[in-house]
Design a protein around this motif. Sequence first.
Motif, short mmCIF file in Angstrom:
data_model
loop_
_atom_site.label_atom_id
_atom_site.label_comp_id
_atom_site.label_asym_id
_atom_site.label_seq_id
_atom_site.Cartn_x
_atom_site.Cartn_y
_atom_site.Cartn_z
N ILE A 64 0.85 -1.21 0.00
CA ILE A 64 0.00 0.00 0.00
C ILE A 64 0.88 1.25 0.00
O ILE A 64 0.60 2.22 -0.71
N GLU A 65 1.95 1.22 0.79
CA GLU A 65 2.88 2.38 0.82
C GLU A 65 3.44 2.66 -0.57
O GLU A 65 3.54 3.80 -0.99
N ARG A 66 3.83 1.60 -1.28
CA ARG A 66 4.41 1.78 -2.62
C ARG A 66 3.37 2.33 -3.60
O ARG A 66 3.67 3.19 -4.42
N MET A 114 -5.35 -1.19 -5.33
CA MET A 114 -5.16 -0.37 -6.53
C MET A 114 -6.26 0.69 -6.71
O MET A 114 -6.03 1.74 -7.30
N VAL A 115 -7.46 0.37 -6.24
CA VAL A 115 -8.56 1.33 -6.41
C VAL A 115 -8.73 2.17 -5.13
O VAL A 115 -8.95 3.39 -5.19
N GLY A 116 -8.60 1.51 -3.99
CA GLY A 116 -8.84 2.21 -2.72
C GLY A 116 -7.80 3.27 -2.41
O GLY A 116 -8.14 4.36 -1.92
N VAL A 117 -6.54 3.00 -2.73
CA VAL A 117 -5.49 3.97 -2.39
C VAL A 117 -5.67 5.30 -3.15
O VAL A 117 -5.74 6.37 -2.53
N PRO A 118 -5.80 5.28 -4.50
CA PRO A 118 -6.01 6.57 -5.19
C PRO A 118 -7.33 7.24 -4.79
O PRO A 118 -7.41 8.48 -4.76
N ALA A 119 -8.35 6.45 -4.46
CA ALA A 119 -9.63 7.05 -4.04
C ALA A 119 -9.41 7.87 -2.77
O ALA A 119 -9.91 8.99 -2.63
N PHE A 312 3.44 -5.06 -7.02
CA PHE A 312 4.26 -4.28 -6.07
C PHE A 312 4.96 -3.04 -6.63
O PHE A 312 5.55 -2.29 -5.86
N LEU A 313 4.96 -2.82 -7.93
CA LEU A 313 5.71 -1.65 -8.42
C LEU A 313 5.09 -0.36 -7.89
O LEU A 313 5.80 0.61 -7.61
N GLY A 314 3.77 -0.38 -7.77
CA GLY A 314 3.08 0.83 -7.32
C GLY A 314 2.23 1.42 -8.42
O GLY A 314 1.30 2.19 -8.17
N VAL A 315 2.54 1.08 -9.67
CA VAL A 315 1.73 1.53 -10.81
C VAL A 315 0.35 0.87 -10.69
O VAL A 315 0.20 -0.14 -10.01
#
Length: 377
Positions: A64-66, A114-119, A312-315
């Motif tokens: 999540i940090e990445r 992937m969806v929750g973090v940018p939200a 894990f890349l973060g993209v």
Amino acid sequence: MDFELESYVAGILRDIRERGIEAVKEYSKKFDGYEGEFLVSEEEFEEAERLIPEKDKEIIKRTIERIRFYHEKQLENDKLYIKNASLYGIIYKPIRRIGIYVPGGKPLPSTLMMVGVPAKIAGVKEIAVTIPPKNGKVNPYVLYVAKLLGIKEVYKLGGIQAIGAMAYGIGMKKVDKIFGPGNKFVNEAKRQVFGVVGIDSLAGPSEIAVIADESANKEYVLYDLLSQLEHGKDSKAWLLTTSRELAEYCNRDGIEVVLCKSLEECAEKANEIAPEHLEIITENPMGLVDLIDNAGAIYLGEYTPVPAADYFLGVNHVLPTGGAAKFSGVLTVMDFMKRISLAYVSREEFLAERYLGIRLAEIEGLEMHKRSMEVRR
Ligand SMILES: NC(=O)c1ccc[n+]([C@@H]2O[C@H](COP(=O)([O-])OP(=O)(O)OC[C@H]3O[C@@H](n4cnc5c(N)ncnc54)[C@H](O)[C@@H]3O)[C@@H](O)[C@H]2O)c1
Ligand SMILES: N[C@H](CO)Cc1c[nH]c[nH+]1
Ligand SMILES: [Zn+2]
């Protein structure tokens, strides 16, 4: 366009619209074998957390940090300027309430990250999550990710019925926009509810295309191709190569191999396909980037395999499929925000420039438009 799928999904959505919660219950029973409460309880969240080994909790937090690190850079500031004492520009506001579809045939907790973090970065206040249950339960990793992201509203709902419930507000408060990938049924249902709600993109069954030359490691290329086929029977994999040896090595079930005369030809084939993911594993991968117009994501070199980007890349791994990369792209923080046009015009500028609007209103024959501008002193 799959017209059979279109009418099949339309029929189920119509039924859900007309019969509401009774229809949602029936389809949940039919497709997910589930009967019971849809909303996940506090006890279920707690039980899920107990089930997850501490080591895995650390893996999830670090991932999540990445993802957060990569996405924070996407947040755009309001764009305002002043001219003739007037204020003009665009301001951004987060969407108030969103729905996130998490795939559950093979449950994908990484998709909720992937969806929750940018939200969250965008500042979305209300988030509802749906995921099809398995044996009546939600995957514990999905619930743990939801908890870490401060998401409390999770529903045991999958497929077309989940999309219908979120779009029409059945068994939950209606959402403003639906995010998240899914199988062909989910993807088509999202396409059909667009307009009632917003959708992120047409993110359906996974795809990969690899452009590779003689320098590529055959084993790496093969596993990358197979990785996306693993998502399900509707997934697709293409190898576009100038190497006859590699073409023969990767000639397996499910992989479409195209032997090209040049790397330029490979690039043009990729543009025609517009794959979700495009790997370029050649001697000079950067050299081909300029030739690619259509791909959801481009990953270069031997150490950027799609599975690394999946996890894990973060993209972001939510990407358009089925050719939708010709007109849309990867999920970003700004997909969770709306652009609002803002203007605050000074009297001086209005009076000096209104002749433009007055004449244009005359040209268009719109009398009240003209009057609105004329009456002002
Ligand atoms: N493009 C992207 O960004 C991206 C990212 C992650 C995953 N994916 C894709 O998401 C998909 C996930 O698929 P999945 O099946 O594992 O999970 P899913 O949750 O998308 O679909 C499962 C649900 O589909 C419904 N369903 C199944 N058969 C049905 C039928 N005959 N009629 C009506 N409804 C039916 C059921 O309700 C079931 O719970 C995969 O294809 C994967 O490749 C895409
Ligand atoms: N490859 C998928 C996107 O097409 C994302 C994913 C999640 N988990 C594993 N893979
Ligand atoms: Zn994957």
